[in-house]
Scaffold this motif. Sequence first.
Motif, PDB file in Angstrom:
ATOM      1  N   THR A   1      -2.101  -0.786  -4.931  1.00 57.51           N
ATOM      2  CA  THR A   1      -3.382  -0.959  -4.255  1.00 57.51           C
ATOM      3  C   THR A   1      -3.948  -2.358  -4.417  1.00 57.51           C
ATOM      4  O   THR A   1      -4.376  -2.987  -3.443  1.00 57.51           O
ATOM      5  N   GLN A   2      -3.980  -2.862  -5.643  1.00 56.72           N
ATOM      6  CA  GLN A   2      -4.556  -4.187  -5.883  1.00 56.72           C
ATOM      7  C   GLN A   2      -3.751  -5.275  -5.190  1.00 56.72           C
ATOM      8  O   GLN A   2      -4.327  -6.219  -4.635  1.00 56.72           O
TER       9      GLN A   2
ATOM     10  N   ASN B   1     -15.080  -1.001  -5.473  1.00 52.86           N
ATOM     11  CA  ASN B   1     -15.902  -2.159  -5.111  1.00 52.86           C
ATOM     12  C   ASN B   1     -16.544  -1.993  -3.742  1.00 52.86           C
ATOM     13  O   ASN B   1     -16.691  -2.955  -2.996  1.00 52.86           O
TER      14      ASN B   1
ATOM     15  N   LEU C   1      -4.569  -5.115  -1.511  1.00 55.62           N
ATOM     16  CA  LEU C   1      -5.896  -5.677  -1.256  1.00 55.62           C
ATOM     17  C   LEU C   1      -5.851  -7.197  -1.279  1.00 55.62           C
ATOM     18  O   LEU C   1      -6.424  -7.863  -0.409  1.00 55.62           O
TER      19      LEU C   1
ATOM     20  N   LYS D   1       0.831  -1.204   0.000  1.00 55.89           N
ATOM     21  CA  LYS D   1       0.000   0.000   0.000  1.00 55.89           C
ATOM     22  C   LYS D   1       0.865   1.253   0.000  1.00 55.89           C
ATOM     23  O   LYS D   1       0.576   2.221  -0.724  1.00 55.89           O
TER      24      LYS D   1
ATOM     25  N   LEU E   1      -9.486  -0.307   0.932  1.00 54.69           N
ATOM     26  CA  LEU E   1      -8.882  -0.541  -0.374  1.00 54.69           C
ATOM     27  C   LEU E   1      -9.935  -0.971  -1.393  1.00 54.69           C
ATOM     28  O   LEU E   1      -9.872  -0.605  -2.570  1.00 54.69           O
TER      29      LEU E   1
ATOM     30  N   VAL F   1     -12.065   6.976  -3.998  1.00 52.33           N
ATOM     31  CA  VAL F   1     -10.615   6.891  -3.817  1.00 52.33           C
ATOM     32  C   VAL F   1     -10.161   7.815  -2.706  1.00 52.33           C
ATOM     33  O   VAL F   1      -9.466   7.427  -1.774  1.00 52.33           O
TER      34      VAL F   1
ATOM     35  N   THR G   1     -10.886   1.010  -4.881  1.00 57.72           N
ATOM     36  CA  THR G   1     -10.827   0.413  -6.216  1.00 57.72           C
ATOM     37  C   THR G   1     -12.221   0.281  -6.837  1.00 57.72           C
ATOM     38  O   THR G   1     -12.381  -0.400  -7.851  1.00 57.72           O
TER      39      THR G   1
END
Length: 234
Positions: free
Chosen positions: A88-89, A142, A92, A83, A136, A219, A140
């Motif tokens: 980010t992904q 979600n 997560l 992070k 996170l 975000v 993104t």
Amino acid sequence: MTRPNAFMSTNALIDALWDDDPPRTAREQVMNCLGIVRRAIASSCPGEVSLDRVRDGCVLGIEAERIDHVVFSRLCAEAESAKALGRTQASLGLYERALALWRGGVYDGLDVPSLASYAAALEEQRAIAAEECFALAIATGNGSGVIPRLLRHVGEHPLRERGVALLMVALHHDGRTHDAHAVYARLVHRLGEALAVGPGHEVRRTLAAILDDTGPEPVAGAKALSGTGTGARS
């Protein structure tokens, strides 16, 4: 298992089990139990785990990566590093893997006072990891997908303000602004009853942004909330 590959004296085991009031047979009981555990290890995972007598005590020999709480802590540290690097992904995904290791509360069914503080620390680490994961996911795009998990999280930790703020953000961006207001109102009521205090800055800022109908944007809101762990109440 909290101290793998480290020496633990028999006296330390006695203190852990009986605190200040051990029975006269405490040493014999510990030796008998260690023998039972040693035989169970020998029959189920020979060569992989050992429980060895060392002086007046024992050492549990095991590869640390076989212990869930060790792996959990490592994955959380890797997620935090990812992070910080803006991945980010990846962050997560690491938090998701860490949380997937949990299958219940820490030491469920054990009434051992000496483990209470250790269990509480692990549960706190779990709650922080879950909130990082939710933040996170919102960042993104979600947020809607984590609302059911956020609802459970807030139900289990109703006074954790960061979880409440994240739930408010996710609900607002899912078009459920009325529900976000209701979540805030419940927090105000619970804090007043339990602690005689009002909500902290982050939750109030989140409410103000929702009232202004300015967001917070997924975000920006998630990034802001990800830095508020120290303000959580539990």
